[in-house]
Every structure is written in structure tokens, then in C-alpha cells.
Enzyme design. Structure first.
Site, PDB file in Angstrom:
ATOM      1  CG  ASP A 555      40.255  38.510  44.388  1.00 47.92           C
ATOM      2  OD1 ASP A 555      40.660  39.226  45.326  1.00 47.92           O
ATOM      3  OD2 ASP A 555      41.010  38.034  43.525  1.00 47.92           O
ATOM      4  CD  GLU A 558      39.608  43.739  49.977  1.00 49.68           C
ATOM      5  OE1 GLU A 558      40.408  42.816  50.145  1.00 49.68           O
ATOM      6  OE2 GLU A 558      39.066  43.973  48.882  1.00 49.68           O
ATOM      7  CG  ASP A 632      46.485  40.612  45.473  1.00 52.30           C
ATOM      8  OD1 ASP A 632      46.267  39.391  45.499  1.00 52.30           O
ATOM      9  OD2 ASP A 632      45.730  41.424  44.916  1.00 52.30           O
TER      10      ASP A 632
END
Length: 951
Positions: A555, A558, A632
Site C-alpha cells: 500500500d 507512490e 481508494d
């Protein structure tokens, strides 16, 4: 000074040994040509190099400096020892490279490069529009350049790829695409053209593509309030009605509440919670034509131009998403304009900016513009079709592996299972109900509240993690677990990484706190550092993999060190990296992070296929056992519709494994604030039903989201049509496993693509270039998701030059037409391409429950057909060593003959004998999908070729 320049040039000329024919400024190399240019200004290139990588791939590099930067590509893994036959010739002031597939020309004086096919047809031409390619920029103590390269393109050309972008666009022509890693934006700098070529832009920094002009603030337009007063729009900040406060009204010329840092810009004393904001009035441009608008937003937002509603969406307040829309404006005319925004939270985000129409000269140009790099480099990849273009990308950046077979089954997830008993109860319930399940996912916060990054279970909620994992395995399921590259300040793992200088320290120095409990200070490790990658693997290996964890959920890769911070702040928070300035490497973090896990696991256990699910992507990610999910996202039909082109462009970017949160991640208040009303509950059930239907035909089939719980039995009771539809498609997915796993094999062995935009298979049909909500699942199935509430039919296009059968009832229709297809609540329209062979296996509760000893072959006549059945050992890498088997299956329309060919290859545990039950469907002779129905022919197969006539 003049003497020094002369000596410098003499030295460079000696180093490169330039020959002196008619054109004196080039050197023919073993793999291409190097051109020395007359540098008229510091922003011009000194050298341009063309290198033949393969018959269909050529690398172009340019530099403004006296030599090329030695930094290796992070994306490209190409084998530079491969020899390709090519010829070189000098034609006046043009240097020409010819391969079997391409002719590439470079101007000896200009350095401009043009690409042609072998017949001399123009494919692409560089055109920098008279602008400098290199603009010097100082990055901390490092000299670098901003880069720009423009190209001339055909007026009817369409552009795709570039990763995953969620604005709803399929064809990027005429738009600007922002290649910045962000939650729900995944950057892959590989562009694909409808003319069957691709450009791999080999740069790691933030990049723009397409119309790369800077967006303008609204203040650049002439603005008028709703009372016609010039100078700005009428902005009304209405308070929550409960406060009884009068609204704040003022004139404003800009809307810039985009980042955390902008939250202080709201009017003094104004509270977003319960508020409603409007901007009303008129806008006037000094240009005529389509103006393109870009709006990052969260909460509820609507936009009208000339009283026409152009945008109506909701996004969770804490996670804005990007929207784009266009409006035709006339020079000198006032156009009515209105924005209505309900922020739906006490922190929310909104901004608006625009681009004027492109000039006539620029309409047929595209460009790449990157923030930083010491050289400009890109690869031109050509193919006879888009499959060959994608294959060329993977030849450069690495093969995508055959994913473990279990990964192609159904995954159940939730944000989050708070105890081990919750997780185990879900697995048991699926088994009790005999619903297919292969993977259960443990999301974040299984650790103690103050121990993020420890990778250790909180024993009060997970008292026996080893026992939990063992029990999942005993129930014939796999378990995936979430890990982040994030560490709380002061925990043991933090100290270990910190001692070796492997942590970004800016967020520690700023004492930035997250949103957990009282808020904790944290940072991320530097994944660009090889030692950092080794240490991260060692940590999750010791704490989790050794217990039997099967797969990794990476998760915030980025990296999302501080959500919604400005881009400049985000770069500062990861500066410097091991390789250099964050500006130069910002987009590549996800690649390095997942590379470390892949290499670590393969080094620890070479017999266990790596599986990683990560929230971002970059060029080459497919080589590291990684798939991407779309982040998300919001739980709305509108958002579901945006997922379809996002996933299709991701597939065209060369990365074959992708998924969404079925049902959407975050929900509106009506779904999770107290008991749902009957109306809201039915809306929720319908949304999930339609999303499950769509998700069945994405490469990875996975449900996940925040409360309400996403398990099918928590969505609806078993006598409800939502439950029944979801279970129907679950069973269909597992029945299709011989087909699906064969597609997975093709991903590795043939550089195949599972989820296929229509342009891949029907590119000569110009009607498909902009279709953003239909796709092929493998070579045979046309999928048409229903993404509008309460729809019971949908318009769709049946591509030309072939016929189409309904999967459900076998009825036939000609292609090349738009139809309105029935789409009752329980079904999405599914069609099979004429000339297809679909293999269906037994009903399964998990992918390896039983071998496919009996396969039902549905043969759809009208044209010749073929399919190659693929099998291997399911979870190891022996297929890389040749341990796999294929069975070619062909149908000849003229003779109505089906041939199951000789099996090729072998592997341990391979079925020696099986039965094929054949069902023959023809135009005018419809047959419904019925796995237990009467077969038209039966083949007892033992590995040798067998043929049957079909009637």
C-alpha cells in the site's frame, strides 16, 4: 575563450572518431549512429544518438552536454548483446537506418528524427516547434534539465496507455495527461498509438503528455459575478444551517483549495462541515473553441456552463480525484457559469483550471514534458498490431510472469478484519456456502496502534497468527497481507533502518503526524537504496513470510508519505534519494520498492511464485510479480464507469494484471452512518451487483472496501437477486478457469494481454477508437459492464467484420452495428466472437480443488477458430524451465471439423487423459450455456491429435 572551445571540440571529435564524408558530423556505431550538432544555445542538444535495439525497436537519446549521462535506465532491462541486422546510408543531409520493419531518419544538421514503416509510410516525426528541448534547472546541488519533445501525428490518430488515469478518458487525443504518482493514479510512461506504435518515455520524473501547455487559473479569463460585475465570480460560502450564520459572499477569481496547504485559504471563520459553496456568474474568453477544464475535487461537486451540467460527482472528502470536461466558448461572449460544492467533511479539496483551444498548428502535435533529467531518452516500438507493440514494451522492460493459479480465483477482502477470528469466520462461511474463494486478505492495522512498520501482529486481536495462517491453508485458501514502506519514529525497525541512513528524514524533522489515534510521526524508507530494499525484504521475511504468508499487498507505494500534500512538499519529503534528487526519481519509487520484494522472495524461496498487489505502477513493474489496483476509489456508479477505461489503458501500457475494489472503497454517509434506509440498501445492493459482474471479467477478481462489509452474504440474503447474481458470476469465473489460466500462460509465453481494449482486436474499425466501456476478456468474450443505476438495458457496439453470439442463449447477430442489449439486474450483456472456442471446466470452490478432467468446449462457428489450452504446476517457476504443457484446439469452418491437437510439453502431475465434451453453436442454431447439457460430440483425449466432425 575561442581557443578553449576549439580545443574542447577537438577533444570530443577525437573521442568519438568522427568520419568525414559528405556529412562530417556523425559516427556510425556498431548498433546505430551518433550525430554531433551545432549547439546554437544551451538548450539545444549537442548529440543525438539512434540505437537499433531490435527490428521493430529503436532508441533515441539526446543531450545538451559534451557526453551522455551514464545513469542506467530503471525501467529498461533489454539485452544489449542481441544482434540485429540493419543497414546505414547517408542521403544528403539525412542519415538513414533500415531494419526489416523500420526506416528511421535523422537530420544531420537538425537532429530531428522520423520513423517510417518498411514501405516508407510515415509513422511519427519529431517536431519541437522551435522550442528548446533542454532547459537548465538546479536541483539542490545537482545540475539537471527540464525536458520537452514534441511529435507531429496524423489527424485521425488515437492515443492510449500511460498507466491508470481515472478521468474517464479512453483516447487521450487533445487532452493533457498528468503523469504524477498519486493515490488512484498509476504512472507508466508508455504511450500507444492506434497506428500500431508505442513510445516508452524513459524518464523517472513527473511528466506531462499531450497538450503540455501549463493550465491557466480562472483569473486568466474575464470573470463576472452573477450581478454582471467584472473582476470575479460571486462566491457564496454558506454555513451549516444549524449554525444560523449568514453566508459569506465575496467576489473571487480563483478556486485553489487543492492541497493540505491550501486549507488555510478559506474565508476566516468559515467551517466546511455542513457547509455549501457556490461560484456563480459569467466567464468570457479571448478565444473561440473547446476550452478544456481540469478539476481535482472531493465531496459533492456540480459544474454548469451555459446551464448545461458538465460534471456531477462525489468523492470521499479525504481523497480527491481528478475530473476533466470541455466547454465550447466564443471569443468575447459571456457564458453563464456555476459551481456548487458540498465539501462533505471538515477538510476537503477543490480546484479549477483551464486550457484555451489549441492552435491549428498544434492540433496534430503531441509532446512529452518532464521536470528533470540529464538526457532525453525514449524508445520507439513498432508492430503489425497492438499486441506486437505491447510485446516490444515487455522485450524492453521484462516479461510478466505467469501468476499463481490461485491468484486468478476470487479474493475476499475488507477494510479491515480487526481480529483473526473475523478473518477465519469469513473463510469458513465461504466454504460452508460452497462459494468460490482462493484468497483472503488481511489489510492494515493488524499491528499495535503505535507499531506501524513493525510487521508484528497485535497479540490482543491476533493471539495466534501462525495458527490463523495454518487454518486458512487447511481450508484451501491463501492469505495475503498488507505491508507499507512506512515506519513510526522510534520503533525497533525504524531504529535499524535509521542507523544505516536508509530513511527519508524530512517528515521526521517536520514532526508530521498521521491520522491514527493521537497521531504518530512516521517516514518511509529509501527504496532506491539496494541495502534498503534488502532490509525491507528481510524484515517481512522474518516477521511474516516464514509464517506462511502467501502474497504481499504493498500500500501507499507512490510513495504517499503525506496524503494530499502539495507535489512540491511530497518531493521534499522523499529528498534526497540514494540515486539523487527526488525531482529526478519521483515516479519510480514503486518500481524499486516492489523489485526488492520480488528479488528478495525469489532469492529466499526460488520455488514459490511471487505475488504482489501494489497501489501504483511504473514502467517495468510487470517484471516483478506485481499487479496494481486502482486505489481508494468512491463507491458510486459514476466512479465504476471511470474504472473501465482506467483498466483498459493500464493494460495497453503493457501491464497485464489489474483490479479494482469491487463495490468501491469508500461510501457515502447514507450507506454507513447508522442503519440504511430500505432505499439506500437496495441502491447499495445494485451497485455491488453491477460491480461484481464487471469485476468477474477483470484480470484479478477481488472485493474490498470500507464498511458496509463486502462479503456477498453481508450484501444481501441468499434469496435476493443481488446475492444470486454475484454467486452466478463467481461460479462462471471458476468454470472459465481453463480459459483464464491459459490467458495467464499467454501473458508470459507470448507477451499476451488479458483485458483488451477493442482497439487491440478491431483497430481497423474506426468506430472503436473512443469506446471506453466495452472490452474483450481474452480473444473471445466481449464484456459490456452496466454502470448506470436502475438500468435494465444498455447501448453497445458490436465490432465489425465478425459476428457475435450471446453467451447466455447462443443467439447470433452481425457486427458493425450499435444495439440496445437487454441488461436485467442479474446479468450484464456478454457476447462471444464468431470463430471462438471457449473451454469450461468443473464447478470449483478454489482453483486447484480438482483437475479439469472433463472440459466442455463451446465452439462458436461461422469462421475458423483456435485456442491453446495451457497448464503448468500452478505455483512455482518451473514453467521458466520448460515445465508446462499446451494443447492446440482448432476448428475449420469449411469442413466443420474440430481438432484437439497433440499435446506439447509436460510437467509433474500433468493429467494424462481427459474428456472433451463439445457443444457446437452456429448462426441460426442457438444453444444456451448449459454445462450439464447434451454434447454434440465427445472426445476421449490421451495426448494425441483427435478430430471430430460437427453438425
Amino acid at each position: 575563450m575561442k581557443l578553449r572551445n576549439t580545443l574542447c571540440f577537438a577533444l570530443v571529435a577525437t573521442l568519438f572518431s568522427f568520419k568525414e564524408p559528405a556529412v562530417k558530423n556523425y559516427q556510425k556505431l556498431a548498433d546505430g549512429v551518433l550525430v554531433k550538432l551545432d549547439q546554437k544555445s544551451s538548450g539545444d542538444p549537442q548529440y543525438v544518438q539512434l540505437r537499433v535495439v531490435a527490428d521493430n525497436i529503436v532508441q533515441v537519446q539526446a543531450t545538451p552536454e559534451a557526453k551522455f549521462s551514464p545513469e542506467p535506465s530503471l525501467m529498461v532491462l533489454e539485452n544489449k548483446n542481441v544482434k540485429t541486422d540493419w543497414q546505414f546510408q547517408e542521403k544528403g543531409k539525412t542519415l538513414v537506418l533500415n531494419t526489416k520493419d523500420l526506416r528511421v531518419e535523422v537530420g544531420a544538421e537538425t537532429g530531428a528524427v522520423s520513423f517510417f514503416d518498411k514501405n516508407g509510410k510515415v509513422l511519427l516525426q519529431e517536431s519541437n516547434q522551435g522550442q528548446q528541448a533542454f532547459a537548465p534547472v538546479k536541483l539542490d546541488n545537482e545540475q539537471s534539465y527540464r525536458l520537452k519533445k514534441a511529435f507531429s501525428v496524423d489527424k485521425d490518430e488515437a492515443f492510449y496507455g500511460l498507466g491508470q488515469h481515472q478521468t474517464g478518458l479512453m483516447n487521450y487525443r487533445g487532452w493533457q495527461i498528468d503523469l504524477t504518482q498519486y493515490n488512484s493514479v498509476a504512472v507508466v510512461p508508455f504511450l500507444v498509438s492506434s497506428k500500431n506504435y508505442g513510445i516508452l518515455w524513459d524518464n523517472n520524473s513527473i511528466t506531462k503528455f499531450g497538450d503540455v501547455r501549463p493550465y491557466q487559473q480562472l483569473s486568466k479569463l474575464k470573470l463576472y459575478g452573477k450581478d454582471q460585475k467584472a473582476g470575479g465570480l460571486t462566491a457564496t460560502y454558506a454555513f451549516d444551517k444549524k449554525t444560523g450564520k449568514a453566508p459569506i459572499v465575496r467576489q473571487e477569481s480563483e478556486i485553489t483549495y487543492e492541497f493540505l496547504e491550501d486549507q488555510k485559504k478559506y474565508p476566516a471563520g468559515y467551517s466546511l462541515e455542513g457547509g455549501l459553496m457556490t461560484w456563480e456568474g459569467f466567464i468570457e474568453s479571448d478565444a473561440t473553441g473547446d476550452h478544456r477544464f481540469e478539476m481535482p475535487s472531493s465531496g459533492y461537486v456540480k459544474v454548469w456552463v451555459d446551464n448545461k451540467l458538465l460534471l456531477d460527482r462525489w468523492r470521499e472528502a479525504w481523497n480527491p480525484g481528478m475530473s476533466v470536461f470541455k466547454a465550447p466558448l466564443q471569443k468575447g461572449k459571456k457564458h453563464a457559469f456555476k459551481i456548487e460544492w458540498n465539501p462533505d467533511g471538515n477538510v476537503s479539496y477543490l480546484a479549477l483550471r483551464y486550457l484555451t483551444p489549441q492552435s491549428a498548428e498544434d492540433l496534430n502535435k503531441i509532446a512529452f514534458s518532464s521536470e528533470a533529467g540529464n538526457k532525453m531518452a525514449y524508445y520507439f516500438v513498432y508492430g503489425k498490431n497492438l499486441d506486437e507493440v505491447v510485446s516490444g514494451y515487455r522485450d524492453l522492460t521484462g516479461k510478466a510472469q505467469v501468476m499463481p493459479k490461485w491468484a486468478m480465483g476470487f479474493w475476499q477482502s475488507r477494510e479491515r478484519y480487526k481480529t483473526q477470528q473475523e478473518l477465519l469466520d469469513v473463510v469458513k462461511e465461504f466454504r460452508k456456502r460452497k462459494i468460490g474463494l482462493d484468497n483472503i486478505v488481511q489489510d492494515w492495522s493488524y499491528w499495535k496502534e503505535d507499531q506501524w512498520g513493525s510487521q508484528e501482529f497485535d497479540k490482543t486481536r491476533f493471539p495466534d497468527p501462525q495458527g490463523m495462517i495454518n487454518e486458512v491453508h487447511a481450508n484451501n485458501a491463501k492469505i495475503m497481507i498488507s505491508t507499507w514502506p512506512k515506519f513510526y519514529e522510534g520503533i525497533e525497525a525504524y531504529k535499524q533502518f535509521d542507523q544505516k541512513g536508509l530513511l527519508y528524514k524530512a517528515s521526521i524533522n517536520e514532526q508530521i503526524r498521521d491520522w491514527i489515534g493521537k497521531g504518530y510521526v512516521s517516514t518511509f524508507y529509501d527504496a532506491f537504496n539496494p541495502e534498503g530494499r534488502r532490509m525491507f525484504w528481510n524484515l517481512i521475511n522474518e516477521k511474516l513470510y516464514k509464517m506462511g504468508i502467501d502474497a504481499w499487498w504493498q500500500d501507499a507505494s507512490e510513495p504517499d508519505i503525506l496524503s494530499n500534500s502539495s507535489i512540491e512538499h511530497r518531493k521534499a519529503l522523499m529528498n534526497p534519494t540514494y540515486l539523487g534528487s527526488a525531482e529526478k526519481y519521483f515516479n519510480a519509487y514503486v518500481l524499486q520498492h516492489n523489485k526488492g520484494i520480488y528479488e528478495g522472495q525469489r532469492g529466499t524461496n526460488p520455488n514459490d511464485r511471487v505475488f504482489i498487489l501494489t497501489r501504483s505502477a511504473f514502467g517495468g513493474l510487470q517484471h516483478y510479480g506485481a499487479a496494481t489496483w486502482s486505489g481508494d476509489i468512491a463507491a458510486t456508479f459514476e466512479e465504476m464507469g471511470r474504472q473501465i477505461p482506467a483498466g483498459l489503458n493500464f493494460s495497453l501500457s503493457g501491464l497485464p494484471y489489474w483490479t479494482t475494489d469491487i463495490g468501491g472503497f469508500f461510501v457515502e454517509n447514507k450507506y454507513d452512518r447508522g442503519p440504511m434506509t430500505p432505499q439506500a440498501q437496495e441502491e447499495w445492493r445494485e451497485l455491488n451487483t453491477r460491480w461484481y459482474q464487471y469485476g468477474t471479467f477483470t484480470p484479478l477478481y477481488r472485493s474490498h472496501g470500507q464498511f458496509p462489509f463486502r462479503e456477498v452474504y453481508n450484501i444481501a440474503p441468499d434469496d435476493h437477486k443481488a446475492y444470486q447474481s454475484i454467486v452466478y458470476y463467481n461460479k462462471l469465473r471458476y468454470r472459465l478457469m481453463p480459459y483464464i489460466y491459459s490467458l495467464t500462460g499467454q501473458v508470459y509465453h507470448k507477451n499476451g494481454t488479458i483485458m483488451r481494449p477493442l482497439v487491440m482486436d478491431f483497430g481497423t474499425d474506426k468506430n472503436v477508437l473512443n469506446i471506453n466501456d466495452q472490452f474483450m476478456f481474452g480473444p473471445s468474450l466481449l464484456v459490456n459492464p452496466v454502470h448506470e443505476a436502475k438500468a435494465t438495458s444498455r447501448k453497445l457496439y458490436l465490432p465489425a467484420n465478425t459476428g457475435w453470439y450471446s453467451l447466455y442463449d447462443g443467439t447470433y447477430q452481425k457486427g458493425g452495428q450499435q444495439i440496445t442489449a437487454a441488461a436485467p439486474y442479474e446479468r450484464l450483456p456478454l457476447y462471444v466472437k464468431e470463430g471462438s472456442i471457449l473451454p469450461f471446466g468443473p464447478e470449483l470452490q478454489y482453483t486447484t480443488e480438482k483437475p479439469a478432467e472433463t472440459i466442455t468446449l463451446y465452439v462458436y462457428g461461422g469462421k475458423d477458430a483456435s485456442f491453446e489450452l495451457y497448464e503448468d504446476e500452478n505455483t512455482n517457476y518451473n514453467y521458466e524451465k520448460g515445465k508446462f504443457a499446451t494443447i492446440p484446439i482448432t476448428y475449420n469452418e469449411a469442413s466443420k471439423t474440430l481438432t484437439v491437437g497433440k499435446r506439447q510439453g509436460e510437467f509433474n502431475g500433468m493429467l494424462q487423459k481427459r474428456t472433451f465434451n463439445v457443444v457446437f453453436v452456429q448462426p441460426g442454431k442457438a444453444k444456451a450455456l448449459a454445462f450439464d447439457g447434451k454434447a454434440d460430440a465427445t472426445i476421449a483425449y490421451a495426448g494425441n491429435a483427435t478430430s471430430v466432425k460437427l453438425k
